[in-house]
Design an enzyme around this catalytic site. Structure first.
Site, PDB file in Angstrom:
ATOM      1  N   ASP A   2       1.014   9.680  48.898  1.00 21.35           N
ATOM      2  CA  ASP A   2      -0.582   8.909  47.898  1.00 21.35           C
ATOM      3  C   ASP A   2      -1.042   9.463  48.929  1.00 21.35           C
ATOM      4  O   ASP A   2      -1.576   9.742  50.093  1.00 21.35           O
ATOM      5  CB  ASP A   2       0.055   7.488  47.732  1.00 21.35           C
ATOM      6  CG  ASP A   2      -0.578   6.886  47.538  1.00 21.35           C
ATOM      7  OD1 ASP A   2      -1.891   7.045  46.384  1.00 21.35           O
ATOM      8  OD2 ASP A   2      -0.679   5.639  47.521  1.00 21.35           O
TER       9      ASP A   2
ATOM     10  N   ASP B  96      -2.072  11.382  42.122  1.00 15.68           N
ATOM     11  CA  ASP B  96      -2.591  11.749  43.384  1.00 15.68           C
ATOM     12  C   ASP B  96      -1.678  10.794  44.336  1.00 15.68           C
ATOM     13  O   ASP B  96      -1.491  11.121  44.815  1.00 15.68           O
ATOM     14  CB  ASP B  96      -4.082  10.757  43.932  1.00 15.68           C
ATOM     15  CG  ASP B  96      -3.788   9.266  43.130  1.00 15.68           C
ATOM     16  OD1 ASP B  96      -3.157   8.945  42.336  1.00 15.68           O
ATOM     17  OD2 ASP B  96      -4.828   8.228  43.894  1.00 15.68           O
ATOM     18  N   GLU B  97      -0.460  10.504  43.444  1.00 19.90           N
ATOM     19  CA  GLU B  97       0.870   9.926  44.360  1.00 19.90           C
ATOM     20  C   GLU B  97       2.507  10.327  43.144  1.00 19.90           C
ATOM     21  O   GLU B  97       2.393  11.257  42.106  1.00 19.90           O
ATOM     22  CB  GLU B  97       0.627   8.263  43.616  1.00 19.90           C
ATOM     23  CG  GLU B  97       0.909   8.004  43.190  1.00 19.90           C
ATOM     24  CD  GLU B  97       0.920   6.300  43.294  1.00 19.90           C
ATOM     25  OE1 GLU B  97       1.691   5.352  43.341  1.00 19.90           O
ATOM     26  OE2 GLU B  97      -0.060   5.507  41.846  1.00 19.90           O
TER      27      GLU B  97
END
Length: 364
Positions: A16, A111-112
């Site tokens: 993350d 983003d993860e």
């Protein structure tokens, strides 16, 4: 001591990125570094924060918060417009780093992502060492930080990645899972939002250990289908595999306006633009769908959605806009100001085809 074991223990990493949008902006613009920064929103109090830097989070500023509220918490807050094309490009670079170690990558957003490194490409063998290597590469090559969670399933790995943010790495092995979850505050559990946490606390549930005292049937009675999920999550049970090709169930485009829209013609003009953007997204994903959903958020932050399902598959802006226009005409817009408009398309052709080929799934 309780220990979770499975027939074949998997090695799962959840990566993350830390305050992703804000961190990219601070990396690219030195004048924003070490400053309380909001990506999205505006200094005049309009709009909504997309991401806040950790300097801003220290004042309580959070994503999805109105700019007005953010400024009340942090009067010196700086604002910058999102650059989604840049974020998408950086996300691709991060993904390239992941592929050095495994092809079993399940992105959840820009983003993860989950990574299954049970069998890694480089034969490292240690999920912890792989997570360290990924974090180092992201830092040295991209100038950004990420937090990682390592465990035997997706649920625990995701909780672990959030445990020591920012720039953290948390490993929760099989022998530690039960004890870790029992001491964890209920609001830290993935899937437990503010409303659910408040309800649980009213029931005397403040930690995982207290949640564990309730039977599955009791949790289902109190929380519906989510109760079943809560029952298994507090026991660290999650058999979901990492799926490299996640099924896209819908594609959406929306826009928040700096000035509230007052005239219906203005709104229709913006909706036509959104349909044009949606056509491009559908083309990129090679998708066409039957259900169009219109989303309208008003100046007072109330929101409505209206949907319509066609007999035909849609992927052209004009056809989508025709459906949107019909939905818009049925919404009560008299004397209302609009701050956000969105258009979503779903019920894709490939999903319907799967239903037709599977007699256990119904199309209509």
């Amino acid at each position: 001591m309780e220990k979770i074991v499975s027939e074949k223990t998997r090695k799962i990493i959840h990566i993350d990125m830390d305050a992703f949008y804000a961190s990219v902006e601070q990396r690219d613009f030195p004048e924003l570094r070490n400053k309380a920064l909001a990506v999205g929103g505006s200094p005049d109090g309009r709009g909504v924060v997309a991401t806040a830097s950790y300097e801003a989070r220290a004042y309580g500023v959070r994503s999805a918060m109105s700019s007005r509220q953010a400024l009340q918490l942090c009067p010196h807050l700086m604002f910058t417009r999102p650059r989604f094309d840049i974020y998408r490009e950086v996300s691709k670079q991060i993904r390239a780093i992941f592929t050095r170690y495994t092809d079993l990558i399940e992105p959840l957003s820009l983003d993860e992502a989950y990574l299954d490194v049970t069998e890694d490409k480089q034969g490292i063998g240690s999920a912890i060492e792989i997570a360290k290597a990924i974090k180092t590469a992201i830092c040295e090559e991209l100038g950004l930080t990420a937090s990682a969670g390592v465990s035997i399933n997706k649920f625990i790995a995701k909780i672990a990645s959030d445990y020591q943010k920012p720039d953290g790495l948390t490993f929760i092995g099989p022998s530690k899972i039960i004890a870790f979850l029992e001491q964890l505050p209920i609001e830290k559990f993935f899937g437990v939002g503010k409303v659910t946490a408040h309800k649980m606390k009213s029931m005397g549930i403040h930690t995982g250990k207290e949640l564990k005292q309730f039977s599955e049937n009791e949790l289902i009675r109190r929380f519906g289908k989510s109760g079943k999920f809560f029952y298994h999550m507090v026991r660290g049970e999650d058999s979901r595999p990492v799926k490299p090709n996640r099924i896209v169930k819908s594609i959406s485009i929306e826009d928040t306006f700096e000035t509230d829209l007052k005239e219906e013609q203005e709104m229709l003009k913006e909706l036509k633009k959104l349909c044009g953007k949606l056509e491009k997204r559908l083309e990129e994903k090679a998708k066409q769908g039957r259900t169009v959903t219109l989303k309208i958020k008003f100046a007072d932050f109330t929101q409505i959605t209206r949907s319509k399902t066609s007999m035909f598959y849609l992927n052209v802006a004009d056809d989508i806009f025709q459906q949107v226009t019909d939905l818009f005409s049925k919404a009560n817009m008299e004397d209302k100001k609009v701050r956000l408009l969105g258009v979503t398309i779903s019920n894709f052709y490939d999903a319907d085809l799967e239903k037709l080929n599977n007699p256990q799934l119904r199309l209509f």
